[in-house]
Design an enzyme around this catalytic site. Sequence first.
Site, PDB file in Angstrom:
ATOM      1  N   ASP A  34      -5.130  55.473  45.376  1.00 55.28           N
ATOM      2  CA  ASP A  34      -6.240  56.026  46.150  1.00 55.28           C
ATOM      3  C   ASP A  34      -7.773  55.742  45.599  1.00 55.28           C
ATOM      4  O   ASP A  34      -8.697  56.390  45.889  1.00 55.28           O
ATOM      5  CB  ASP A  34      -6.342  57.463  46.082  1.00 55.28           C
ATOM      6  CG  ASP A  34      -6.501  58.101  44.510  1.00 55.28           C
ATOM      7  OD1 ASP A  34      -5.869  57.470  43.774  1.00 55.28           O
ATOM      8  OD2 ASP A  34      -7.082  59.345  44.286  1.00 55.28           O
ATOM      9  N   ARG A  56      -7.203  44.211  50.077  1.00 55.96           N
ATOM     10  CA  ARG A  56      -6.560  45.508  49.673  1.00 55.96           C
ATOM     11  C   ARG A  56      -5.644  45.925  50.317  1.00 55.96           C
ATOM     12  O   ARG A  56      -4.564  46.477  49.793  1.00 55.96           O
ATOM     13  CB  ARG A  56      -8.080  46.363  49.933  1.00 55.96           C
ATOM     14  CG  ARG A  56      -9.107  46.228  49.231  1.00 55.96           C
ATOM     15  CD  ARG A  56     -10.008  47.415  49.151  1.00 55.96           C
ATOM     16  NE  ARG A  56     -10.730  47.498  50.568  1.00 55.96           N
ATOM     17  CZ  ARG A  56     -11.971  46.735  50.893  1.00 55.96           C
ATOM     18  NH1 ARG A  56     -12.389  45.911  50.323  1.00 55.96           N
ATOM     19  NH2 ARG A  56     -12.172  47.072  52.395  1.00 55.96           N
ATOM     20  N   LYS A 147      -5.467  65.454  47.253  1.00 57.37           N
ATOM     21  CA  LYS A 147      -5.964  65.447  45.777  1.00 57.37           C
ATOM     22  C   LYS A 147      -7.610  65.381  45.759  1.00 57.37           C
ATOM     23  O   LYS A 147      -8.240  64.768  46.634  1.00 57.37           O
ATOM     24  CB  LYS A 147      -5.698  64.247  45.267  1.00 57.37           C
ATOM     25  CG  LYS A 147      -5.877  64.177  43.613  1.00 57.37           C
ATOM     26  CD  LYS A 147      -6.070  62.830  43.102  1.00 57.37           C
ATOM     27  CE  LYS A 147      -7.267  62.192  42.980  1.00 57.37           C
ATOM     28  NZ  LYS A 147      -7.519  61.126  42.375  1.00 57.37           N
ATOM     29  N   GLU A 188      -7.635  68.613  40.580  1.00 55.81           N
ATOM     30  CA  GLU A 188      -8.006  67.719  39.463  1.00 55.81           C
ATOM     31  C   GLU A 188      -9.170  68.051  38.449  1.00 55.81           C
ATOM     32  O   GLU A 188     -10.114  67.248  39.046  1.00 55.81           O
ATOM     33  CB  GLU A 188      -7.823  66.203  39.601  1.00 55.81           C
ATOM     34  CG  GLU A 188      -7.826  65.306  38.508  1.00 55.81           C
ATOM     35  CD  GLU A 188      -7.826  63.975  39.239  1.00 55.81           C
ATOM     36  OE1 GLU A 188      -8.046  63.004  38.328  1.00 55.81           O
ATOM     37  OE2 GLU A 188      -7.574  63.595  40.096  1.00 55.81           O
ATOM     38  N   GLU A 190     -10.701  66.744  35.604  1.00 52.92           N
ATOM     39  CA  GLU A 190     -10.642  65.891  34.628  1.00 52.92           C
ATOM     40  C   GLU A 190     -11.537  66.256  33.318  1.00 52.92           C
ATOM     41  O   GLU A 190     -12.735  66.063  33.666  1.00 52.92           O
ATOM     42  CB  GLU A 190     -10.447  64.349  34.933  1.00 52.92           C
ATOM     43  CG  GLU A 190     -10.346  63.342  33.995  1.00 52.92           C
ATOM     44  CD  GLU A 190     -10.331  61.941  34.362  1.00 52.92           C
ATOM     45  OE1 GLU A 190     -10.158  60.983  33.574  1.00 52.92           O
ATOM     46  OE2 GLU A 190     -10.598  61.714  35.516  1.00 52.92           O
ATOM     47  N   LYS A 230      -3.410  68.670  38.177  1.00 55.11           N
ATOM     48  CA  LYS A 230      -3.557  67.147  37.646  1.00 55.11           C
ATOM     49  C   LYS A 230      -4.488  67.271  36.574  1.00 55.11           C
ATOM     50  O   LYS A 230      -5.727  66.824  36.866  1.00 55.11           O
ATOM     51  CB  LYS A 230      -3.772  66.283  38.843  1.00 55.11           C
ATOM     52  CG  LYS A 230      -4.016  64.739  38.259  1.00 55.11           C
ATOM     53  CD  LYS A 230      -3.952  63.848  39.392  1.00 55.11           C
ATOM     54  CE  LYS A 230      -4.020  62.472  38.743  1.00 55.11           C
ATOM     55  NZ  LYS A 230      -4.129  61.216  39.845  1.00 55.11           N
ATOM     56  N   SER A 301       0.992  61.501  37.668  1.00 56.09           N
ATOM     57  CA  SER A 301       0.291  61.314  38.840  1.00 56.09           C
ATOM     58  C   SER A 301      -0.614  59.974  38.298  1.00 56.09           C
ATOM     59  O   SER A 301      -1.794  60.268  38.340  1.00 56.09           O
ATOM     60  CB  SER A 301      -0.163  62.286  39.386  1.00 56.09           C
ATOM     61  OG  SER A 301      -1.148  61.713  40.593  1.00 56.09           O
ATOM     62  N   TYR A 363     -14.800  57.119  40.727  1.00 56.09           N
ATOM     63  CA  TYR A 363     -14.051  55.938  41.679  1.00 56.09           C
ATOM     64  C   TYR A 363     -14.177  56.265  43.291  1.00 56.09           C
ATOM     65  O   TYR A 363     -14.961  57.432  43.157  1.00 56.09           O
ATOM     66  CB  TYR A 363     -12.601  56.018  41.384  1.00 56.09           C
ATOM     67  CG  TYR A 363     -11.842  57.247  41.325  1.00 56.09           C
ATOM     68  CD1 TYR A 363     -10.542  57.410  41.789  1.00 56.09           C
ATOM     69  CD2 TYR A 363     -12.435  58.454  41.822  1.00 56.09           C
ATOM     70  CE1 TYR A 363     -10.015  58.506  42.215  1.00 56.09           C
ATOM     71  CE2 TYR A 363     -11.890  59.659  42.225  1.00 56.09           C
ATOM     72  CZ  TYR A 363     -10.433  59.749  41.992  1.00 56.09           C
ATOM     73  OH  TYR A 363      -9.772  61.010  42.431  1.00 56.09           O
TER      74      TYR A 363
END
Length: 363
Positions: A34, A56, A147, A188, A190, A230, A301, A363
């Site tokens: 992703d 891509r 996600k 997620e 993180e 995640k 993942s 990202y």
Amino acid sequence: MSRFAEYLPPNKASELSGIASRLTAPGKGILAADESVSTCGKRLQEIGVENSEENRRRYRELLFSTNDSLNEHISGVILFDETARQKDSNGTPLIKLLEQKGIIPGIKVDKGVVNLAGTTDECTTAGLDGLKERCDEYKRMGIHFAKWRCVLKISQHTPSYLAMLENANVLARYATICQQSGLVPIVEPEVLPDGNHNLQMAQSVTEQVLAFVYKALADHHVYLEGSLLKPNMVTAGQSHENRFTPEEIARATVEALYRTVPAAVGGIVFLSGGQGEESATINLNAINQIPLRRPWPLTFSFGRALQASVLHAWKGKDENIGASQEELLKRAKANGLASRGMYQGGMAGAAAEQSLFVADHAY
């Protein structure tokens, strides 16, 4: 009259828990493909390939056209919006390529991190505006999970109470919206590995962040059986002087999880967090061997830790497609074994222990 409303009808709850179970089936995990346009461009630039929409598309087609044995260890793939709308060179939608292999298509729905006012260099994640409409569209397209990534940083003054509270609530609002649309939310939060903190500090912060997250999920009536977590593995900061063993990392990680994550959660799918491919696999294996309570499936993942060897082998050349797909199959199998505590080494990819760490990763 009961004071508790029915937030999800039984048939939708059953569908969500079924999808979560398929995503965390024994020996299987998720490929995170992703990357945004800019992040994918950085990956392509590293192998001397121009960052164009066609390149891509070619790269994602390479991944998804790997032979059907891919589904032995990959249960789902997280897509970027651009990828979800692309077709292969024969005109077949890339989503359809995955469906034909029995792999569940997923989607990244957040719009990236933004500055959180009133904090010292902390952030929250944008994308809640229009999320319900986007989730409904993705469900119609054949996508079944989503996600959303939030980012917390360890320093002398962070993460702050405000950052933990804000990011937990954002994740909870996202998760509720996804479930209303029939998508399993991957939550997620993180905790970045940047810094010189030790393993104990990483564990304490991870526990605190997860406590905030699951309080918010409860407040927002998220159906836990139809959701996945995640998280980061608990590792010391990249600049810390000591290296910790896989067993020490596994103990810190599993302790943090069973102290904060309800047993009802559908499964836990770790991010690789900039670890080298082999290190991520070995640590996942140790997590599944540690003699501690583990009431949920603990699998992967991975993005960079599944794709670094693939990109290294491909180099943008059609004649290398077969070799690069073999690298993907090898990394998928290694992590599938690790998710069952059965990895014995000897399956390092072409990128092996190349560092995949990116400072202040966005990202």
